[in-house]
Scaffold this motif. Sequence first.
Motif, PDB file in Angstrom:
ATOM      1  N   ILE A  12       0.839  -1.197   0.000  1.00 32.30           N
ATOM      2  CA  ILE A  12       0.000   0.000   0.000  1.00 32.30           C
ATOM      3  C   ILE A  12       0.874   1.248   0.000  1.00 32.30           C
ATOM      4  CG2 ILE A  12      -1.728   1.326   1.281  1.00 32.30           C
ATOM      5  CD1 ILE A  12      -2.699  -1.331   2.459  1.00 32.30           C
ATOM      6  N   LEU A  13       0.603   2.136  -0.936  1.00 35.57           N
ATOM      7  CA  LEU A  13       1.232   3.454  -0.971  1.00 35.57           C
ATOM      8  C   LEU A  13       0.243   4.427  -0.332  1.00 35.57           C
ATOM      9  CD1 LEU A  13       2.997   5.088  -4.034  1.00 35.57           C
ATOM     10  CD2 LEU A  13       1.380   6.383  -2.662  1.00 35.57           C
ATOM     11  N   VAL A  14       0.702   5.220   0.609  1.00 39.88           N
ATOM     12  CA  VAL A  14      -0.181   6.159   1.298  1.00 39.88           C
ATOM     13  C   VAL A  14       0.152   7.590   0.882  1.00 39.88           C
ATOM     14  CG1 VAL A  14      -0.986   7.044   3.513  1.00 39.88           C
ATOM     15  CG2 VAL A  14      -0.430   4.622   3.278  1.00 39.88           C
ATOM     16  N   LEU A  15      -0.869   8.294   0.380  1.00 40.52           N
ATOM     17  CA  LEU A  15      -0.750   9.717   0.091  1.00 40.52           C
ATOM     18  C   LEU A  15      -1.444  10.463   1.226  1.00 40.52           C
ATOM     19  CD1 LEU A  15      -1.714   9.736  -3.712  1.00 40.52           C
ATOM     20  CD2 LEU A  15       0.592   9.815  -2.729  1.00 40.52           C
ATOM     21  N   CYS A  16      -0.739  11.397   1.854  1.00 38.37           N
ATOM     22  CA  CYS A  16      -1.315  12.079   3.016  1.00 38.37           C
ATOM     23  C   CYS A  16      -1.000  13.567   2.984  1.00 38.37           C
ATOM     24  CB  CYS A  16      -0.821  11.446   4.311  1.00 38.37           C
ATOM     25  SG  CYS A  16       0.961  11.595   4.581  1.00 38.37           S
ATOM     26  N   GLY A  17      -1.587  14.266   3.971  1.00 36.25           N
ATOM     27  CA  GLY A  17      -1.406  15.709   4.015  1.00 36.25           C
ATOM     28  C   GLY A  17      -0.719  16.218   5.262  1.00 36.25           C
ATOM     29  N   GLY A  18      -0.271  15.320   6.134  1.00 39.93           N
ATOM     30  CA  GLY A  18       0.395  15.792   7.336  1.00 39.93           C
ATOM     31  C   GLY A  18       0.151  14.913   8.535  1.00 39.93           C
ATOM     32  N   LYS A  19       0.221  15.501   9.727  1.00 40.68           N
ATOM     33  CA  LYS A  19       0.235  14.734  10.970  1.00 40.68           C
ATOM     34  C   LYS A  19      -1.090  14.041  11.277  1.00 40.68           C
ATOM     35  CE  LYS A  19      -0.696  18.742  13.970  1.00 40.68           C
ATOM     36  NZ  LYS A  19      -0.161  19.536  15.108  1.00 40.68           N
ATOM     37  N   PHE A  20      -2.197  14.460  10.631  1.00 42.76           N
ATOM     38  CA  PHE A  20      -3.475  13.778  10.841  1.00 42.76           C
ATOM     39  C   PHE A  20      -3.352  12.290  10.504  1.00 42.76           C
ATOM     40  CE2 PHE A  20      -7.729  12.446   9.288  1.00 42.76           C
ATOM     41  CZ  PHE A  20      -8.474  12.707  10.432  1.00 42.76           C
ATOM     42  N   ALA A  21      -2.464  11.946   9.586  1.00 45.30           N
ATOM     43  CA  ALA A  21      -2.312  10.556   9.145  1.00 45.30           C
ATOM     44  C   ALA A  21      -1.240   9.794   9.911  1.00 45.30           C
ATOM     45  CB  ALA A  21      -1.981  10.523   7.651  1.00 45.30           C
ATOM     46  N   PHE A  22      -0.562  10.430  10.867  1.00 42.28           N
ATOM     47  CA  PHE A  22       0.595   9.792  11.518  1.00 42.28           C
ATOM     48  C   PHE A  22       0.251   8.462  12.180  1.00 42.28           C
ATOM     49  CE2 PHE A  22       4.001  13.318  12.226  1.00 42.28           C
ATOM     50  CZ  PHE A  22       4.048  13.500  10.864  1.00 42.28           C
TER      51      PHE A  22
END
Length: 315
Positions: A12-22
């Motif tokens: 799985i490749l994860v695209l995120c926007g910052g610490k919300f996804a940590f």
Amino acid sequence: MSVFDMEKQKKILVLCGGKFAFQTLQLLAYEKFICAIGIGKSNDTIIEALERESEESNIGFKSFPNKKSITGMRSWIDFIQPDYIFCISFPFLLPETVLSYGQDKFINFHPGPLPQYRGPMPIFEVLKNQETETAICVHFMNARFDEGNIIFNDPITIETGDTYGNLTAKLSERMAQVALNVANMIQFASIIPSQPQDEKLSYYYEKPELSDTYINWKRMSASEIISLINACNPWNTGADASLYGEQIKIISATLLDLPHNSQAGAIVSVTNTLNIACEENQQIAVEILSTDSGIMTAKQFAVLKPILTNDLIKI
């Protein structure tokens, strides 16, 4: 040997926007699902932390600081060769050139119920609208924001007094388990069930502007004002209002169910709180606010300013 051991581990490749996804990144990495991380525009500290962790864990990493940088995403994905791409608060719309990597390979985790709360800030909108429940919506992605087929909505209760900050923290924590559940689903299920969104129920909320965060004392009830204040704390440093020609932000307030004979928006009394008249013969007790002089308690504000009862916060 377990069934899991016999199955080839999905990448799985994860695209995120910052610490919300940590928390999600940590859990998926622990379970050996993540093969790469892509981050959209974010501050340098977060980007550097993710890049360092990725290098130490031998995970691919790439930063996408602006929309123009998305042109290089497809070649990077082709190089990584993930089985699925998870998106968690990734700030940019993915074009067809990227999505064509694979049918139903892109899965978004939207921090609000769909189709009712499309848009970039559903946490703000559900609080402002006084919802008692929100959700993490897992859905396949298409070339439009938040419109792909829904896999499921995972409900989350909104507690009395929840602010934007603590609801975001609850959603971030729950997001990790939801993402792991989906990872296990794609690992073992032969098909992922989904259904089209009901467009009759759909609504898209644009990013809030000043008019959305400003308290209208004459048109809003006390409970609506409290909800707006909570929805603006801390991302907007509180709900906007004005006093003595100065722009202020009310950060924290509670409902004060006491009658008054004042115009809505007028200061009824000043104790340890700044008590302001609202419609329907109610008041709110302002506890913390932000001014040009800084963030302070209502009592500190009263010392600095010559507050008189029946002064208007906003006419």
